[in-house]
Design an enzyme around this catalytic site. Structure first.
Site, PDB file in Angstrom:
ATOM      1  N   ASP A 143    -104.023 -25.708  -7.435  1.00 45.05           N
ATOM      2  CA  ASP A 143    -105.443 -25.620  -7.179  1.00 45.05           C
ATOM      3  C   ASP A 143    -105.664 -24.033  -6.968  1.00 45.05           C
ATOM      4  O   ASP A 143    -106.969 -23.657  -7.106  1.00 45.05           O
ATOM      5  CB  ASP A 143    -105.777 -26.184  -5.950  1.00 45.05           C
ATOM      6  CG  ASP A 143    -105.508 -27.789  -5.950  1.00 45.05           C
ATOM      7  OD1 ASP A 143    -105.716 -28.054  -7.181  1.00 45.05           O
ATOM      8  OD2 ASP A 143    -105.403 -28.291  -4.851  1.00 45.05           O
ATOM      9  N   ARG A 178    -120.287 -35.442 -30.529  1.00 45.15           N
ATOM     10  CA  ARG A 178    -120.231 -35.808 -28.951  1.00 45.15           C
ATOM     11  C   ARG A 178    -120.350 -34.907 -28.036  1.00 45.15           C
ATOM     12  O   ARG A 178    -120.067 -33.641 -28.397  1.00 45.15           O
ATOM     13  CB  ARG A 178    -118.939 -36.771 -28.907  1.00 45.15           C
ATOM     14  CG  ARG A 178    -119.184 -38.328 -29.401  1.00 45.15           C
ATOM     15  CD  ARG A 178    -117.762 -39.019 -29.149  1.00 45.15           C
ATOM     16  NE  ARG A 178    -117.931 -40.494 -29.454  1.00 45.15           N
ATOM     17  CZ  ARG A 178    -117.070 -41.141 -29.956  1.00 45.15           C
ATOM     18  NH1 ARG A 178    -115.998 -40.748 -30.032  1.00 45.15           N
ATOM     19  NH2 ARG A 178    -117.368 -42.591 -30.243  1.00 45.15           N
TER      20      ARG A 178
HETATM   21  O1  F6P Z   1    -103.400 -29.914  -4.603  1.00 45.26           O
HETATM   22  C1  F6P Z   1    -103.232 -30.584  -5.682  1.00 45.26           C
HETATM   23  C2  F6P Z   1    -103.998 -31.851  -6.177  1.00 45.26           C
HETATM   24  O2  F6P Z   1    -103.441 -31.956  -7.620  1.00 45.26           O
HETATM   25  C3  F6P Z   1    -105.382 -31.860  -6.494  1.00 45.26           C
HETATM   26  O3  F6P Z   1    -105.882 -30.823  -7.491  1.00 45.26           O
HETATM   27  C4  F6P Z   1    -105.782 -33.109  -6.247  1.00 45.26           C
HETATM   28  O4  F6P Z   1    -107.015 -33.246  -5.717  1.00 45.26           O
HETATM   29  C5  F6P Z   1    -104.640 -33.755  -5.551  1.00 45.26           C
HETATM   30  O5  F6P Z   1    -103.437 -32.841  -5.566  1.00 45.26           O
HETATM   31  C6  F6P Z   1    -104.128 -35.115  -5.806  1.00 45.26           C
HETATM   32  O6  F6P Z   1    -103.547 -35.513  -4.991  1.00 45.26           O
HETATM   33  P1  F6P Z   1    -102.494 -36.674  -5.144  1.00 45.26           P
HETATM   34  O7  F6P Z   1    -101.212 -36.229  -5.943  1.00 45.26           O
HETATM   35  O8  F6P Z   1    -102.027 -37.284  -3.412  1.00 45.26           O
HETATM   36  O9  F6P Z   1    -103.112 -37.871  -5.943  1.00 45.26           O
END
Ligand code: F6P
Length: 365
Positions: A143, A178
């Site tokens: 992120d 689209r």
């Molecule tokens: O923080 C990394 C991340 O991939 C985010 O982008 C996402 O919202 C979250 O983790 C998803 O988490 P999990 O793997 O627990 O579904």
């Protein structure tokens, strides 16, 4: 007797974790007087009996730098300060097991802990540091939402994957006239979406930092349609929301999982656009965990390797309570407190955001 480092990976996995592990192990072995062990699934390896720890030598880490995931496993449900414990009646209570971790480190004769993790993991590192743990943090997250480091490894790989997805969507969008909506990850930060929009091209890019106006988004898309022809690419971050609206996600219901599980804003946007008179035929793609899997790109391997080497140096120098970081383009380190003090949002003055505007990409405002 050799000094001992315990390494662990916590939170969601991220491309480049194995490259950090390899760099710590190789630099420790080359230094001669250190050895490395890994705790399985973050601190969980220290909270089981017998301990689940593995010896990490050069042979164990050979060739892992280009493997996604983490060879020692990870969890985002194992905070030792609020550890989920199932009760006899089936309910779950969180208990503080931090002292057990401290005792385990003594029993394992550990002189330094290297904790590779994101915001949540580094907050745990700080709490342990205050209890006397000789801990060093290494930042990771796709992120890129840690403000103390210019970049986290894994982010550029996620951007590459998202950009390639845009490339693929463009050809099918153009063939069918689209509107293609691509939902990408990033939690409350719009970095992946913004980078994918710049790298892949997009008509609209919606990020959490700028709540969107559906009329503006509809207008921008409709501009692209002439006598029913045209196509549009829309990239939306999972944490984006309409003006006056709220984020789309749900409580995971999993004990110890500290976040709302984001996802679904792409579908909501499609409904909003249809209801608002959008001309195009709309399809939604949610990229999801594809952004976290597979081989890390070279940039992330290089950054992860440098972070691992620096983390080992901090252990050698007994500089604990610190997190390695990329500061002004140089590998450096900050205190764990600084590391977790602020979330890294896309700033209104960021040149990437300004570039998107200058390129005619609508940010929905
Ligand atoms: O923080 C990394 C991340 O991939 C985010 O982008 C996402 O919202 C979250 O983790 C998803 O988490 P999990 O793997 O627990 O579904």
């Amino acid at each position: 007797m050799k000094k001992r480092i315990l390494i662990l990976t916590g939170g969601g996995d991220c491309p480049g974790l194995n490259a950090v592990i390899r760099a710590v192990v190789k630099s420790a072995e080359n230094a001669g007087d250190w050895e490395v062990i890994g705790s399985i699934e973050a601190y969980n390896g220290l909270l089981t009996s017998p301990f689940q720890v593995v010896s990490l030598n050069e042979l164990a880490v050979a060739g892992i730098h280009f493997r996604g995931g983490t060879i020692i496993g990870t969890t985002n449900k194992g905070d030792p300060f609020g550890f989920p414990v199932k009760q006899a009646d089936g309910s779950v209570k969180t208990v503080d097991r931090s002292q057990e971790v401290m005792t385990a480190l003594k029993q394992l004769n550990v002189q330094a802990v290297i904790s590779i993790g994101g915001d949540g993991s580094q907050k745990i590192s700080q709490q342990f540091f205050e209890m006397g743990m000789p801990v060093i943090g290494v930042p990771k997250t796709i992120d890129n939402d840690l403000s103390a480091t210019q970049m986290t490894f894994g982010f550029q790989t996620a951007v590459q994957i998202a950009t390639e997805a845009v490339d693929k969507l463009v050809t099918t969008a153009a063939s069918h006239n689209r509107v293609m909506i691509l939902e990408v990850m990033g939690r409350e930060a719009g970095w992946i979406a913004l980078h994918a929009a710049l790298g892949g091209g997009a008509e609209v890019c919606l990020i959490p930092e700028i709540p969107y106006d559906i009329d503006i988004v509809t207008e921008r898309i409709n501009e692209r349609y002439h006598a029913g022809k045209g196509f549009a690419n829309v990239i939306i971050a999972e944490g984006a929301k309409p003006k006056g609206g709220s984020i789309v996600g749900k409580e995971s219901g999993e004990a110890g999982y500290g976040h709302v599980r984001l996802g679904g804003i792409g579908y909501q946007l499609a409904e909003e656009l249809k209801a608002n008179g959008c001309q195009g035929d709309i399809r939604v793609t949610v990229l999801g965990h594809l952004q976290r899997g597979g081989v890390p790109i070279a940039f992330d391997r290089v950054l992860a390797t440098q972070f691992g080497v620096r983390a080992f140096q901090l252990a050698q120098e007994s500089k604990f309570g610190r997190m390695v970081a990329l500061v002004d383009g140089k590998i450096s380190d900050v205190t764990l407190k600084e590391a977790t003090a602020a979330y890294n949002y896309v700033h209104p003055d960021d040149f990437r955001l300004k570039s998107a505007r200058a390129m005619g990409i609508s940010l929905g405002d």
